[in-house]
Design an enzyme around this catalytic site. Structure first.
Site, PDB file in Angstrom:
ATOM      1  N   ARG A  66       7.814  -1.221  -0.798  1.00 41.87           N
ATOM      2  CA  ARG A  66       9.007  -0.806  -1.544  1.00 41.87           C
ATOM      3  C   ARG A  66       9.790   0.269  -0.799  1.00 41.87           C
ATOM      4  NH1 ARG A  66       5.429   0.811  -6.581  1.00 41.87           N
ATOM      5  NH2 ARG A  66       4.345  -0.960  -5.652  1.00 41.87           N
TER       6      ARG A  66
ATOM      7  N   LYS B 116      -7.002   0.671   2.255  1.00 40.16           N
ATOM      8  CA  LYS B 116      -7.532  -0.450   1.479  1.00 40.16           C
ATOM      9  C   LYS B 116      -9.027  -0.596   1.751  1.00 40.16           C
ATOM     10  CE  LYS B 116      -3.322  -3.301   1.798  1.00 40.16           C
ATOM     11  NZ  LYS B 116      -3.008  -3.450   0.376  1.00 40.16           N
TER      12      LYS B 116
END
Length: 506
Positions: free
Chosen positions: A359, A285
């Site tokens: 996920r 990020k």
């Protein structure tokens, strides 16, 4: 905070500070006169009315929503008047927010206050009104100040609700008060977990603190799966996220079984994403996006808070709570983009983006939850930034495989005045997750519909036709200052009340 119910009250329970409500009414124009506003205070005692009318400036106070007025009785009692606006416009949510604002206004000034509760009761619904007021106050009465050397605790420590209602209703109202405080306490426990610094709340620390918090609660059993156990369970996706971490992954498995378990007792599984910090892994990020990634475990805190509340309330529903805890870090062992990893259910997954890690953890946890044979599964996660694009930062996204389950959760969200909206999972989203080199890839071919594509990915790990709902709380997990009972910055605690309402009615 000490809360006391004083029913059958004929006088104020405090001679220090008394809180009363005021409403506003509109006087329609006649002839050349203009429309005007006036106060509605017919529910006040004669003593307060007389003292109010003696003050010349009182004519300017009309009870506008959020307005306040202070006066003093002859015996020195301070009377705080709080405007609720037009009576017909007051809802339980506005009462919840007003109660939070009232608390913030008086917490540092007074030690005790006697609330004249009948004037705050909406449409004679005392239980619901008390619930809303106590939720607003106790959720506003929250500070994450454990790391300050000098703390500034609130001066206010005691609130009494005075009511002229018959004392025969005390037992029912007391249960409402007690139950509400169990839920708000659980929300604040979850807020503490979310707000804790990532160098303190490692995955292992988080697991220990959850077990310590729930220890001794009737009907609750717990166990923790570490790296060795997760390998035995063949949780390849979960482990791949943990590969770059210096700390063990933790799957916390909690079960609450009610004392009166029958064949009709529903069994609901709650699954939460517990990424105690997310760097994005090799798909790193940017620095601006990495700040506040301690909040990436808010999904697990949300379902744990709901589990905790249900267990403490002793509700007649069986709950399995699965919390997948790890951080997503970078070292020489971290999973690389283009890696292909096998999931617990046997499917191979091409990991194209290591920042789509939540996920992966949830996928193995969902498959594990299915083996517990629940009647339904609900997962909660700060899963996608895309949900903010779809719904803004004030609405929870809900997706799933069973419309009846989705509708029930949406109804509970409406019951508790929490914002939730359904997003679709269509076949084209499933098609976009097909990989040329594996059974699935962990991101779609485009960024469009990212929240629904993430849900489509998760659906591949829900088996045996179990009804399942996915709650994407990325937008509403923190910093919900538009609600007065939520901190401006920090964990919101939203959606816990929705889940508790759903489980109450399960």
């Amino acid at each position: 905070m000490k809360y006391t119910l004083n029913l059958g009250a004929k006088e104020f329970s405090s001679d220090n500070v008394v809180l009363v409500s005021a409403f506003e009414k509109t006087i329609e124009a006649k002839g050349k006169t203009k429309e005007s506003k006036a106060i509605v205070n017919t529910h006040w005692s004669k003593e307060i009315k007389a003292a109010f009318e003696k003050i010349k400036t009182s004519v300017d106070f009309t009870g506008t929503a959020g307005s306040t007025y202070t006066l003093h009785l002859e015996n020195g009692t301070t009377v705080l008047v709080y405007g609720l606006g037009e009576k017909k416009a007051v809802t339980f949510e506005t009462l919840r927010n007003h109660s939070a604002k009232i608390y913030k206004a008086i917490a540092a000034k007074y030690k005790e206050v006697a609330i004249q509760f009948d004037g705050f009761t909406i449409k004679s619904k005392a239980d619901e009104s008390l619930n809303a007021m106590v939720e607003g106050i106790s959720l506003a009465d929250y500070k994450f100040d454990r790391h300050f050397v000098t703390k500034t605790p609130a001066k206010l420590t005691e609130i009494t609700f005075d009511s002229a209602a018959k004392k025969t209703g005390l037992k029912k109202l007391q249960k409402t008060l007690d139950d509400t405080l169990v839920v708000t306490e659980s929300i604040n426990v979850g807020r503490n977990f979310v707000n804790e610094a990532p160098n303190i709340l490692r995955s292992t620390t988080y697991a220990k603190e959850v077990l310590e918090d729930i220890k001794g609660t009737k009907g609750v059993k717990s166990k923790v799966l570490g790296r060795a156990e997760l390998k035995k369970e063949k949780m390849g996706l979960f482990l791949s996220v943990n590969d770059g971490s210096a700390y063990e992954p933790q799957l916390v498995h909690l079960t609450y079984t009610p004392s009166k378990m029958t064949k009709k007792t529903k069994h609901i599984a709650l699954v939460g994403k517990g990424l105690v910090f997310d760097t994005g892994g090799y798909s790193l990020k940017p620095s601006g996006s990495m700040v506040n990634m301690k909040f990436d475990m808010a999904g697990s805190a949300t379902v744990y808070s709901a589990f905790r509340a249900v267990a403490k309330l002793g509700l007649d529903v069986k709950i399995t709570c699965i919390l997948g805890m790890t951080d997503n870090a970078v070292n020489e062992h971290a999973t690389m983009p283009d890696a292909i990893v096998k999931a617990r259910n046997g499917l191979s997954v091409e990991i194209l983006n290591t920042d789509a890690e939540g996920r992966l953890v949830l996928a193995d946890c969902l498959d594990y939850a299915c083996d517990q044979k629940p009647d339904a599964i609900i997962d909660s996660a700060t899963l996608t930034g895309a949900v903010l694009v779809s719904l803004g930062n004030q609405v929870c996204g809900i997706m799933g495989n069973d419309q009846k389950l989705t509708d029930k959760i949406l109804k509970s969200a409406k019951n508790t005045d929490e914002y939730m909206w359904q997003l679709p999972i269509i076949q084209e989203f499933h098609d976009d997750l097909k990989s040329p080199v594996a059974d699935l890839k962990n991101i779609g071919g485009s960024s469009f519909g990212g929240s629904s594509k993430a849900a489509a990915f998760l659906s591949k790990f829900v088996k045996n036709d179990i009804p399942w709902a996915h709650l994407d709380i990325a937008g509403i997990g923190d910093s919900q200052g538009h609600k007065a009972y939520c901190p401006t910055k920090g964990a919101s605690g939203l959606i816990v009340r929705t889940l508790v309402d759903f489980l109450k009615n399960a």
